[in-house]
Design an enzyme around this catalytic site. Structure first.
Site, PDB file in Angstrom:
ATOM      1  N   ASN A  90       0.801  -1.225   0.000  1.00 41.23           N
ATOM      2  CA  ASN A  90       0.000   0.000   0.000  1.00 41.23           C
ATOM      3  C   ASN A  90       0.840   1.286   0.000  1.00 41.23           C
ATOM      4  O   ASN A  90       0.414   2.297  -0.561  1.00 41.23           O
ATOM      5  CB  ASN A  90      -0.921  -0.012   1.229  1.00 41.23           C
ATOM      6  CG  ASN A  90      -1.552   1.342   1.477  1.00 41.23           C
ATOM      7  OD1 ASN A  90      -2.472   1.748   0.757  1.00 41.23           O
ATOM      8  ND2 ASN A  90      -1.057   2.059   2.485  1.00 41.23           N
ATOM      9  N   SER A 141      -4.003   2.519  -8.643  1.00 45.73           N
ATOM     10  CA  SER A 141      -4.832   3.717  -8.768  1.00 45.73           C
ATOM     11  C   SER A 141      -5.559   3.674 -10.108  1.00 45.73           C
ATOM     12  O   SER A 141      -5.089   3.036 -11.059  1.00 45.73           O
ATOM     13  CB  SER A 141      -3.929   4.959  -8.723  1.00 45.73           C
ATOM     14  OG  SER A 141      -4.629   6.098  -9.157  1.00 45.73           O
ATOM     15  N   TYR A 154       3.409   9.779 -11.534  1.00 50.40           N
ATOM     16  CA  TYR A 154       2.619   8.927 -10.628  1.00 50.40           C
ATOM     17  C   TYR A 154       1.826   7.902 -11.458  1.00 50.40           C
ATOM     18  O   TYR A 154       1.796   6.716 -11.130  1.00 50.40           O
ATOM     19  CB  TYR A 154       1.685   9.817  -9.807  1.00 50.40           C
ATOM     20  CG  TYR A 154       0.735   9.067  -8.905  1.00 50.40           C
ATOM     21  CD1 TYR A 154       1.161   8.536  -7.692  1.00 50.40           C
ATOM     22  CD2 TYR A 154      -0.617   8.896  -9.259  1.00 50.40           C
ATOM     23  CE1 TYR A 154       0.274   7.858  -6.847  1.00 50.40           C
ATOM     24  CE2 TYR A 154      -1.498   8.217  -8.424  1.00 50.40           C
ATOM     25  CZ  TYR A 154      -1.045   7.704  -7.228  1.00 50.40           C
ATOM     26  OH  TYR A 154      -1.921   7.032  -6.397  1.00 50.40           O
ATOM     27  N   LYS A 158       1.911   3.708 -11.411  1.00 55.56           N
ATOM     28  CA  LYS A 158       0.750   2.849 -11.118  1.00 55.56           C
ATOM     29  C   LYS A 158       0.454   1.922 -12.310  1.00 55.56           C
ATOM     30  O   LYS A 158      -0.019   0.792 -12.103  1.00 55.56           O
ATOM     31  CB  LYS A 158      -0.464   3.696 -10.743  1.00 55.56           C
ATOM     32  CG  LYS A 158      -0.278   4.434  -9.407  1.00 55.56           C
ATOM     33  CD  LYS A 158       0.016   3.495  -8.228  1.00 55.56           C
ATOM     34  CE  LYS A 158      -0.001   4.197  -6.886  1.00 55.56           C
ATOM     35  NZ  LYS A 158       0.277   3.310  -5.749  1.00 55.56           N
TER      36      LYS A 158
END
Ligand SMILES: NC(=O)c1ccc[n+]([C@@H]2O[C@H](COP(=O)([O-])OP(=O)(O)OC[C@H]3O[C@@H](n4cnc5c(N)ncnc54)[C@H](OP(=O)(O)O)[C@@H]3O)[C@@H](O)[C@H]2O)c1
Length: 255
Positions: A90, A141, A154, A158
């Site tokens: 996580n 995500s 980012y 992901k």
């Protein structure tokens, strides 16, 4: 759903989604190993887990920009509990930025924390998960699956997590280990503050995000946690390699 006697590692448990997940596993009788960098916040998570009937809690401070600290995690858990059943990858960092505005330092940090650490930790954990016929849930995500403006690096990390989920799920299914991810849209946690947003700018950001979800609100850490526990449980015993969108309908506005 019972996780009684199961040893569950939740990374990034000092805040947000990770804290909620740790608490929920505690409610179902798990033994928890929790990681983070902030000692006070990790203490707060430990207390919540113990108040929610965790069988035991092991706190491990680890900075995921330090590979040695990531490598040591699994050894510490197996030394104490002799097993590992569930890995919740996580911990994650977030930065805004486009092709023109993203500094290379952000590239290095985001790929180290969000991708390399996850790879290293999973590699170390896998022999123990094979032994316990355990499973992994990666917290990815919606940005891994859809293209958003201004969040390039980012999103790239992901997308890497999602492909990692699928490839490792395929590789490890014959060994009895399932690997899935959850792919949330926007949930109000500390992650936006850590990206440098604050005050009016942060309020405006939340306002825009809220309007962008057809359900008309942001997600909650509880909603993400429930999906993670489902994927980690025997209730989803025939599910692997899944990237599970939990998004208030956000993806419907993008197709
Ligand atoms: N919130 C959202 O809208 C959203 C949406 C989709 C996906 N996600 C994903 O959900 C996961 C959890 O995020 P969150 O929203 O719960 O954010 P959060 O409240 O900021 O929590 C992030 C967690 O990751 C840990 N972490 C960050 N950088 C780290 C580092 N260098 N070394 C070790 N630990 C580190 C933090 O630990 P410390 O605070 O102790 O440093 C914290 O426990 C992330 O992977 C994120 O990408 C979040």
């Amino acid at each position: 759903m019972s996780f009684s006697g199961k040893v569950v590692l939740v990374t990034g448990a000092s805040s947000g989604i990770g804290r909620e997940v740790a608490q929920d596993f505690a409610k179902h009788g798990a033994i928890l190993a929790i990681t983070g960098r902030d000692k006070d916040e990790l203490n707060a998570t430990e207390l919540k887990c113990r108040n929610n009937c965790a069988a035991d809690v092991l706190q491990i401070l680890a900075d995921f920009t330090n590979q040695q600290e990531v490598e040591n995690l699994v050894d510490k858990i197996v030394e104490k509990y002799k097993r590992l059943d569930i890995l919740i990858n996580n911990a994650g960092a977030y930065k805004l930025g486009s092709l023109q505005t993203s500094p290379i330092e952000d590239f290095d940090m985001l790929f180290t924390v969000n991708v390399k650490s996850l790879f290293v930790l999973t590699q170390k954990a896998m022999p123990h998960l094979v032994a316990s016929k355990g499973n992994i849930v990666n917290v990815s995500s919606i940005a891994g699956l859809q293209a958003f403006e201004g969040v390039l690096l980012y999103s790239m990390t992901k997308a890497a997590v999602d492909q990692f989920t699928k490839c490792v799920a395929r590789e490890c299914a014959p060994k009895g280990v399932r690997v899935n991810s959850v792919n949330p849209a926007f949930v109000k946690t500390n992650i936006t503050r850590s990206a440098g947003l604050a005050g009016d700018e942060l309020d405006a950001f939340y306002e825009r995000k809220t309007r962008a979800h057809p359900i008309g609100r942001l997600g909650t850490t509880k909603e993400i946690s429930r999906a993670i526990l489902f994927l980690a449980s025997d209730d989803s015993a025939w599910t692997t390699g899944n990237t599970f969108l939990i998004d208030g309908g956000r993806s419907l506005t993008l197709s």
